[in-house]
Motif scaffolding. Structure first.
Motif, PDB file in Angstrom:
ATOM      1  N   SER A   1       0.811  -1.228   0.000  1.00  0.00           N
ATOM      2  CA  SER A   1       0.000   0.000   0.000  1.00  0.00           C
ATOM      3  C   SER A   1       0.836   1.266   0.000  1.00  0.00           C
ATOM      4  O   SER A   1       0.305   2.351  -0.226  1.00  0.00           O
ATOM      5  CB  SER A   1      -0.948   0.001   1.209  1.00  0.00           C
ATOM      6  N   SER A   2       2.146   1.166   0.270  1.00  0.00           N
ATOM      7  CA  SER A   2       2.935   2.408   0.258  1.00  0.00           C
ATOM      8  C   SER A   2       4.407   2.118  -0.016  1.00  0.00           C
ATOM      9  O   SER A   2       4.831   0.967  -0.040  1.00  0.00           O
ATOM     10  CB  SER A   2       2.782   3.163   1.590  1.00  0.00           C
TER      11      SER A   2
ATOM     12  N   ILE B   1       8.092   1.282  -0.847  1.00  0.00           N
ATOM     13  CA  ILE B   1       8.764   0.305  -1.706  1.00  0.00           C
ATOM     14  C   ILE B   1       7.769  -0.752  -2.202  1.00  0.00           C
ATOM     15  O   ILE B   1       7.833  -1.190  -3.358  1.00  0.00           O
ATOM     16  CB  ILE B   1       9.930  -0.371  -0.937  1.00  0.00           C
TER      17      ILE B   1
ATOM     18  N   ASN C   1       8.040  -7.685   1.704  1.00  0.00           N
ATOM     19  CA  ASN C   1       8.442  -6.274   1.822  1.00  0.00           C
ATOM     20  C   ASN C   1       7.908  -5.593   3.081  1.00  0.00           C
ATOM     21  O   ASN C   1       8.545  -4.671   3.588  1.00  0.00           O
ATOM     22  CB  ASN C   1       7.960  -5.517   0.577  1.00  0.00           C
TER      23      ASN C   1
ATOM     24  N   TYR D   1      14.887  -3.480  15.270  1.00  0.00           N
ATOM     25  CA  TYR D   1      14.875  -3.477  13.797  1.00  0.00           C
ATOM     26  C   TYR D   1      16.121  -4.163  13.251  1.00  0.00           C
ATOM     27  O   TYR D   1      16.037  -5.028  12.358  1.00  0.00           O
ATOM     28  CB  TYR D   1      14.800  -2.026  13.309  1.00  0.00           C
TER      29      TYR D   1
ATOM     30  N   LYS E   1      16.216  -7.520  10.908  1.00  0.00           N
ATOM     31  CA  LYS E   1      16.720  -7.494   9.532  1.00  0.00           C
ATOM     32  C   LYS E   1      17.974  -8.368   9.386  1.00  0.00           C
ATOM     33  O   LYS E   1      18.186  -8.989   8.327  1.00  0.00           O
ATOM     34  CB  LYS E   1      16.994  -6.057   9.091  1.00  0.00           C
TER      35      LYS E   1
ATOM     36  N   GLY F   1      19.688   1.241   1.684  1.00  0.00           N
ATOM     37  CA  GLY F   1      20.027   2.305   2.632  1.00  0.00           C
ATOM     38  C   GLY F   1      18.793   3.177   2.819  1.00  0.00           C
ATOM     39  O   GLY F   1      17.670   2.667   2.823  1.00  0.00           O
TER      40      GLY F   1
ATOM     41  N   VAL G   1      15.746   5.118   1.938  1.00  0.00           N
ATOM     42  CA  VAL G   1      14.866   5.172   0.770  1.00  0.00           C
ATOM     43  C   VAL G   1      13.780   6.223   1.030  1.00  0.00           C
ATOM     44  O   VAL G   1      13.268   6.341   2.150  1.00  0.00           O
ATOM     45  CB  VAL G   1      14.220   3.792   0.492  1.00  0.00           C
TER      46      VAL G   1
ATOM     47  N   THR H   1      10.672   7.085   1.420  1.00  0.00           N
ATOM     48  CA  THR H   1       9.328   6.546   1.673  1.00  0.00           C
ATOM     49  C   THR H   1       8.786   7.114   2.989  1.00  0.00           C
ATOM     50  O   THR H   1       9.539   7.720   3.754  1.00  0.00           O
ATOM     51  CB  THR H   1       9.351   5.005   1.823  1.00  0.00           C
TER      52      THR H   1
END
Ligand code: NAD
Length: 250
Positions: free
Chosen positions: A15-16, A18, A86, A151, A155, A182, A184, A186
């Motif tokens: 929905s947003s 990437i 994602n 986080y 990851k 790196g 992005v 968004t």
């Protein structure tokens, strides 16, 4: 893979940012797209213009929901060839300042969902003779970052989960790669500035200035890389954790 039908991709968090760019890029590349996310309204708005797209809304932190997403995709499109994991969340905090809820949410979205969906999709990919999984990890899956303990843990786990799966399924023509962006451009980057009580415009400008190429990576650039890694052109690329960061990790 089956030649007689269009290839199908599942994109989570579509929905947003990437994810939306990735749904657009795969649609543009001729794929059928199952765009998955939590909020049906936002999802429809993000993919309304695209061809060959369906939407699925639900909570990817739930194993059964992930299994349902895969089976509904196969039901709708006759198969599945590519999974792009994602969807992600970030809580900018040191370990001692991270609440149990923030830790669990980070692990649930960034890691558990990647596991649930990958587990559910592998038999379908195998039955079709192969396929690809692309996991959107992070540069903070390769190196530590300040005030992002949960986080980074999530990851880093996605990077090694991708490599482990790549070894397990290479002989079945199923490739699993991770992309490590790196900064992005968004909504997540703005959300991070908010969480840290920083000015959004100044923070984004500072992130851009920090990169060797002097700018943020655009979501479309990450999306193009996902399409490439899923394609036959990348047929010898498996188990990599590929930075896309304007040179920052160099
Ligand atoms: P974004 O906030 O724009 O998008 C995140 C998406 O994940 C949203 O669509 C959101 O609805 C979805 N999502 C979150 N929790 C979910 C859940 N429980 N179920 C379903 N969907 C859920 O951010 P983005 O920058 O586009 O992030 C996409 C991915 O890229 C994330 O995994 C993020 O960690 C990673 N990433 C982003 C950056 C960056 O600088 N923006 C850098 C490195 C990695």
């Amino acid at each position: 893979m089956t030649q007689s039908r269009l290839k199908t991709v599942i994109v989570t968090g579509a929905s947003s940012g990437i994810g939306a760019a990735t749904a657009r890029a795969f649609s543009g590349a001729g794929y059928r797209v199952m765009a998955a996310g939590r909020n049906a309204q936002r999802l429809h708005a993000a993919v309304a213009e695209l061809e060959n797209v369906r939407t699925w809304s639900g909570d990817l932190c739930d194993a059964q929901a992930c299994a349902d997403l895969v089976s509904e995709t196969i039901g709708a499109f006759g198969g599945v060839d590519v999974l792009v994991n994602n969807a992600g969340v970030i809580h900018r905090a040191r370990a001692e300042d991270t609440t149990d809820h923030q830790w669990r949410e980070t692990m649930a979205v960034n890691l558990d969902a990647v596991f649930y969906l990958s587990r559910a999709v592998v038999p379908a990919l195998r039955n079709q003779g192969g396929g690809a999984i692309v996991n959107i990890a992070s540069d903070w899956g390769l190196q530590g970052g300040e005030r992002a303990a949960a986080y980074c843990a999530s990851k880093g786990a996605v990077v090694l989960f991708s490599k482990a799966m790549a070894l397990d399924h290479a002989a079945e023509n199923i490739r699993i790669n991770a992309i490590c962006p790196g900064d992005v451009n968004t909504p997540m980057l703005a959300a991070e500035a908010h969480q840290r009580g920083l000015d959004v415009t100044e923070t984004i400008a500072a992130c851009a200035a920090d990169s060797p190429n002097g700018r943020l990576t655009e979501p479309e650039e990450v999306a193009d890389l996902a399409v490439f890694l899923a394609s036959d052109q990348a047929r010898a690329i498996n188990g990599v954790a590929l930075p896309i960061d304007g040179g920052a990790s160099a």
